[in-house]
Write a protein that holds these residues in place. Structure first.
Motif, short mmCIF file in Angstrom:
data_model
loop_
_atom_site.label_atom_id
_atom_site.label_comp_id
_atom_site.label_asym_id
_atom_site.label_seq_id
_atom_site.Cartn_x
_atom_site.Cartn_y
_atom_site.Cartn_z
N UNK A 104 0.85 -1.18 0.00
CA UNK A 104 0.00 0.00 0.00
C UNK A 104 0.89 1.23 0.00
N UNK A 105 0.62 2.17 -0.89
CA UNK A 105 1.48 3.35 -1.05
C UNK A 105 0.69 4.62 -0.77
N UNK A 106 1.32 5.55 -0.07
CA UNK A 106 0.73 6.85 0.19
C UNK A 106 1.05 7.77 -0.98
N UNK A 107 0.03 8.47 -1.48
CA UNK A 107 0.25 9.38 -2.61
C UNK A 107 -0.53 10.68 -2.34
N UNK A 108 -0.11 11.74 -3.01
CA UNK A 108 -0.78 13.03 -2.88
C UNK A 108 -1.18 13.55 -4.26
N UNK A 109 -2.28 14.28 -4.28
CA UNK A 109 -2.69 15.02 -5.46
C UNK A 109 -2.43 16.50 -5.15
N UNK A 110 -1.79 17.19 -6.09
CA UNK A 110 -1.43 18.59 -5.87
C UNK A 110 -2.13 19.46 -6.92
N UNK A 111 -2.82 20.50 -6.47
CA UNK A 111 -3.44 21.48 -7.37
C UNK A 111 -2.66 22.78 -7.25
N UNK A 112 -2.07 23.22 -8.35
CA UNK A 112 -1.36 24.50 -8.39
C UNK A 112 -2.33 25.53 -8.97
N UNK A 113 -2.69 26.52 -8.16
CA UNK A 113 -3.76 27.45 -8.54
C UNK A 113 -3.22 28.87 -8.66
N UNK A 169 4.67 28.03 -12.46
CA UNK A 169 3.80 26.91 -12.11
C UNK A 169 4.11 25.68 -12.96
N UNK A 170 4.45 25.90 -14.21
CA UNK A 170 4.79 24.77 -15.09
C UNK A 170 6.06 24.07 -14.61
N UNK A 171 7.05 24.84 -14.16
CA UNK A 171 8.28 24.25 -13.62
C UNK A 171 7.98 23.43 -12.36
N UNK A 172 7.17 23.99 -11.46
CA UNK A 172 6.83 23.28 -10.23
C UNK A 172 6.06 22.01 -10.54
N UNK A 205 8.39 19.36 -11.87
CA UNK A 205 9.20 18.80 -10.79
C UNK A 205 8.40 17.78 -9.98
N UNK A 206 7.16 18.15 -9.62
CA UNK A 206 6.32 17.25 -8.84
C UNK A 206 6.03 15.96 -9.60
N UNK A 207 5.68 16.09 -10.87
CA UNK A 207 5.40 14.90 -11.68
C UNK A 207 6.65 14.03 -11.84
N UNK A 208 7.80 14.66 -11.99
CA UNK A 208 9.05 13.93 -12.11
C UNK A 208 9.40 13.15 -10.86
N UNK A 209 8.83 13.57 -9.72
CA UNK A 209 9.07 12.88 -8.46
C UNK A 209 7.88 12.03 -8.03
N UNK A 210 7.01 11.71 -8.99
CA UNK A 210 5.94 10.76 -8.75
C UNK A 210 4.66 11.29 -8.14
N UNK A 243 -1.75 19.14 -11.14
CA UNK A 243 -2.44 19.86 -12.22
C UNK A 243 -2.34 21.35 -11.97
N UNK A 244 -2.36 22.10 -13.06
CA UNK A 244 -2.34 23.56 -12.98
C UNK A 244 -3.73 24.09 -13.33
N UNK A 245 -4.22 25.01 -12.49
CA UNK A 245 -5.47 25.71 -12.74
C UNK A 245 -5.12 27.19 -12.80
N UNK A 246 -4.97 27.73 -14.01
CA UNK A 246 -4.52 29.11 -14.21
C UNK A 246 -5.71 29.97 -14.64
N UNK A 247 -6.34 30.60 -13.67
CA UNK A 247 -7.54 31.40 -13.94
C UNK A 247 -7.22 32.64 -14.76
N UNK A 248 -6.05 33.23 -14.57
CA UNK A 248 -5.70 34.43 -15.34
C UNK A 248 -5.50 34.09 -16.81
N UNK A 249 -4.82 33.00 -17.10
CA UNK A 249 -4.57 32.63 -18.49
C UNK A 249 -5.87 32.29 -19.22
N UNK A 250 -6.76 31.58 -18.55
CA UNK A 250 -8.00 31.14 -19.18
C UNK A 250 -9.15 32.13 -19.02
#
Length: 70
Positions: free
Chosen positions: A11-20, A37-40, A43-48, A52-59
């Motif tokens: 059993x593995x512990x995992x986290x979901x991260x929302x970059x807002x 935010x894309x760099x962060x 990095x997070x995805x590269x470490x398992x 996801x990025x939620x960029x309200x200003x861009x959209x």
């Protein structure tokens, strides 16, 4: 919030991260993607970690739209 998933017998512990990035002040929405935010996220995805990025200003999302998407 952490969640658990089974990988074989372990059993593995995992986290979901929302970059807002929230909407800009006074409804200003510059159409520039946040490279930081894309760099962060990369990095997070590269470490398992799932991220996801939620960029309200861009959209050009308002607060209600952002909350609905997250």
């Amino acid at each position: 919030m952490p969640y658990y998933f089974k990988s074989g017998q372990q059993e593995t512990l995992a986290y979901k991260v929302a970059l807002i990035r929230p909407p800009g002040p006074d409804g200003l929405h510059p159409r520039r993607f946040s490279l930081g935010l894309a760099y962060i996220c990369g990095y997070l995805r590269g470490n398992g970690l799932e991220s996801r990025i939620f960029d309200a200003q861009y959209h050009s999302w308002d607060e209600d739209c952002l909350v609905a998407r997250v």
